[in-house]
Design a protein around this motif. Sequence first.
Motif, PDB file in Angstrom:
ATOM      1  N   ARG A 100       0.831  -1.210   0.000  1.00  0.00           N
ATOM      2  CA  ARG A 100       0.000   0.000   0.000  1.00  0.00           C
ATOM      3  C   ARG A 100       0.865   1.259   0.000  1.00  0.00           C
ATOM      4  O   ARG A 100       0.622   2.197  -0.775  1.00  0.00           O
ATOM      5  CB  ARG A 100      -0.912  -0.013   1.230  1.00  0.00           C
ATOM      6  CG  ARG A 100      -1.837   1.192   1.345  1.00  0.00           C
ATOM      7  CD  ARG A 100      -2.707   1.045   2.581  1.00  0.00           C
ATOM      8  NE  ARG A 100      -3.636   2.166   2.717  1.00  0.00           N
ATOM      9  CZ  ARG A 100      -4.536   2.250   3.697  1.00  0.00           C
ATOM     10  NH1 ARG A 100      -4.626   1.280   4.600  1.00  0.00           N
ATOM     11  NH2 ARG A 100      -5.345   3.296   3.765  1.00  0.00           N
ATOM     12  N   SER A 101       1.898   1.277   0.830  1.00  0.00           N
ATOM     13  CA  SER A 101       2.792   2.440   0.887  1.00  0.00           C
ATOM     14  C   SER A 101       3.588   2.597  -0.403  1.00  0.00           C
ATOM     15  O   SER A 101       3.796   3.718  -0.885  1.00  0.00           O
ATOM     16  CB  SER A 101       3.747   2.318   2.082  1.00  0.00           C
ATOM     17  OG  SER A 101       3.052   2.374   3.302  1.00  0.00           O
ATOM     18  N   ILE A 102       4.057   1.472  -0.951  1.00  0.00           N
ATOM     19  CA  ILE A 102       4.815   1.528  -2.205  1.00  0.00           C
ATOM     20  C   ILE A 102       3.937   2.063  -3.338  1.00  0.00           C
ATOM     21  O   ILE A 102       4.360   2.928  -4.115  1.00  0.00           O
ATOM     22  CB  ILE A 102       5.369   0.130  -2.555  1.00  0.00           C
ATOM     23  CG1 ILE A 102       6.477  -0.258  -1.570  1.00  0.00           C
ATOM     24  CG2 ILE A 102       5.893   0.104  -3.990  1.00  0.00           C
ATOM     25  CD1 ILE A 102       6.981  -1.676  -1.749  1.00  0.00           C
ATOM     26  N   GLU A 147       1.327   3.932  -3.140  1.00  0.00           N
ATOM     27  CA  GLU A 147       1.014   5.348  -2.932  1.00  0.00           C
ATOM     28  C   GLU A 147       2.177   6.230  -3.375  1.00  0.00           C
ATOM     29  O   GLU A 147       1.978   7.304  -3.940  1.00  0.00           O
ATOM     30  CB  GLU A 147       0.691   5.599  -1.454  1.00  0.00           C
ATOM     31  CG  GLU A 147      -0.663   5.058  -1.031  1.00  0.00           C
ATOM     32  CD  GLU A 147      -0.899   5.174   0.468  1.00  0.00           C
ATOM     33  OE1 GLU A 147       0.042   5.573   1.194  1.00  0.00           O
ATOM     34  OE2 GLU A 147      -2.033   4.881   0.906  1.00  0.00           O
ATOM     35  N   LYS A 148       3.402   5.773  -3.132  1.00  0.00           N
ATOM     36  CA  LYS A 148       4.580   6.573  -3.469  1.00  0.00           C
ATOM     37  C   LYS A 148       4.982   6.411  -4.934  1.00  0.00           C
ATOM     38  O   LYS A 148       5.513   7.349  -5.548  1.00  0.00           O
ATOM     39  CB  LYS A 148       5.745   6.184  -2.547  1.00  0.00           C
ATOM     40  CG  LYS A 148       6.909   7.169  -2.570  1.00  0.00           C
ATOM     41  CD  LYS A 148       7.917   6.838  -1.487  1.00  0.00           C
ATOM     42  CE  LYS A 148       7.457   7.225  -0.105  1.00  0.00           C
ATOM     43  NZ  LYS A 148       7.510   8.705   0.092  1.00  0.00           N
ATOM     44  N   LEU A 149       4.726   5.235  -5.492  1.00  0.00           N
ATOM     45  CA  LEU A 149       5.115   4.944  -6.884  1.00  0.00           C
ATOM     46  C   LEU A 149       3.920   4.364  -7.639  1.00  0.00           C
ATOM     47  O   LEU A 149       3.917   3.191  -8.033  1.00  0.00           O
ATOM     48  CB  LEU A 149       6.284   3.953  -6.891  1.00  0.00           C
ATOM     49  CG  LEU A 149       7.605   4.449  -6.282  1.00  0.00           C
ATOM     50  CD1 LEU A 149       8.555   3.281  -6.059  1.00  0.00           C
ATOM     51  CD2 LEU A 149       8.241   5.505  -7.164  1.00  0.00           C
ATOM     52  N   GLU A 154       6.278   2.958   4.877  1.00  0.00           N
ATOM     53  CA  GLU A 154       6.854   4.173   4.311  1.00  0.00           C
ATOM     54  C   GLU A 154       8.373   4.080   4.193  1.00  0.00           C
ATOM     55  O   GLU A 154       8.973   4.611   3.259  1.00  0.00           O
ATOM     56  CB  GLU A 154       6.451   5.389   5.153  1.00  0.00           C
ATOM     57  CG  GLU A 154       4.977   5.749   5.026  1.00  0.00           C
ATOM     58  CD  GLU A 154       4.656   7.072   5.685  1.00  0.00           C
ATOM     59  OE1 GLU A 154       5.597   7.789   6.081  1.00  0.00           O
ATOM     60  OE2 GLU A 154       3.461   7.383   5.797  1.00  0.00           O
ATOM     61  N   ALA A 201       9.074   1.852   1.164  1.00  0.00           N
ATOM     62  CA  ALA A 201       8.701   2.578  -0.058  1.00  0.00           C
ATOM     63  C   ALA A 201       9.742   3.641  -0.392  1.00  0.00           C
ATOM     64  O   ALA A 201      10.155   3.783  -1.554  1.00  0.00           O
ATOM     65  CB  ALA A 201       7.326   3.216   0.113  1.00  0.00           C
ATOM     66  N   GLY A 202      10.192   4.381   0.605  1.00  0.00           N
ATOM     67  CA  GLY A 202      11.224   5.389   0.382  1.00  0.00           C
ATOM     68  C   GLY A 202      12.533   4.779  -0.081  1.00  0.00           C
ATOM     69  O   GLY A 202      13.223   5.325  -0.949  1.00  0.00           O
ATOM     70  N   VAL A 209      12.266   3.866  -3.792  1.00  0.00           N
ATOM     71  CA  VAL A 209      12.455   5.050  -4.635  1.00  0.00           C
ATOM     72  C   VAL A 209      13.946   5.308  -4.838  1.00  0.00           C
ATOM     73  O   VAL A 209      14.422   5.518  -5.959  1.00  0.00           O
ATOM     74  CB  VAL A 209      11.787   6.288  -4.006  1.00  0.00           C
ATOM     75  CG1 VAL A 209      12.180   7.557  -4.760  1.00  0.00           C
ATOM     76  CG2 VAL A 209      10.269   6.137  -3.995  1.00  0.00           C
ATOM     77  N   ASN A 210      14.693   5.272  -3.743  1.00  0.00           N
ATOM     78  CA  ASN A 210      16.128   5.504  -3.802  1.00  0.00           C
ATOM     79  C   ASN A 210      16.839   4.431  -4.630  1.00  0.00           C
ATOM     80  O   ASN A 210      17.741   4.726  -5.421  1.00  0.00           O
ATOM     81  CB  ASN A 210      16.693   5.548  -2.383  1.00  0.00           C
ATOM     82  CG  ASN A 210      18.190   5.780  -2.353  1.00  0.00           C
ATOM     83  OD1 ASN A 210      18.982   4.844  -2.273  1.00  0.00           O
ATOM     84  ND2 ASN A 210      18.598   7.038  -2.415  1.00  0.00           N
TER      85      ASN A 210
END
Length: 272
Positions: A21-23, A25-27, A218, A221-222, A225-226
């Motif tokens: 869910r967090s992934i 939302e971010k991507l 989160e 997910a962050g 992204v990195n």
Amino acid sequence: MQQSSPIGIFDSGYGGLTVFRSIAEKLPQYDYIYLGDNARSPYGDHSFETIYQYTLECVEWLFASGCELVILACNTASAKALRTIQQKDLPSKYPNHRVLGVIRPTAEVIGNYTTSKQVGVMGTRGTVNSKSYLLEINKFFPEIEVHQQACPMWVPLIENNEHLQTGADFFVKEYCDSLLAQANDIDCVLLACTHYPLLLPKLKTTFPDYISILTQGEIVAGSLVNYLERHPEIEVKLARTGRKSFYTSGDTKAFDEHASIFFGEDLKSAKM
């Protein structure tokens, strides 16, 4: 280059949906395939060899479904199977594929959330017995002392949708008290199982206000992204239609009924 590869997300059951869910939302631009091995869940009390075998089978299924990047959104699988898959199976059989876990990204940042340098880790017996968090946190923050607490009743309570009932209060308080008894200055508690965020309402009223409670969605997910920014050769292959597919090794009807609690929206799964 054709962008045709979904990101695979694996968990032994439902818990990885909190990370997914967090992934998502971010991507949101990427395609995803989620696989829950519900027929053989929970993994927490199985041996290293069994968890490795189960995890490898599911990772290979995701590879066969077109995923070249797979996230083990499961602490137990990350603790007991990830290193062997990365060091043994990928180089020999899947050199162009990547498998990432949830432990290292969490260990890399946990020092940002503690002043006392006393951290609590709550997880399954498998995660706790592996000592993976002790080892990984020590690599990045050798000054932090880690106190672990196994919580074997929490996953069954959550998967039976009893986690917010009064009957769960005893087991929440028992494990929290046991953790805090190990050190009187713990100021940060990591929920090292992706099921446990569903217990946050009870945990926030059980732990003292000065304790930070960390969930992994989160953070992971962050970190993803990195990772994709640092690995454009992988990112360029990822499909970008925003499609999310869900599969389970168990009963699809039962999965759909329970999964919405973790994912925050209704979904429709298919059989693995």
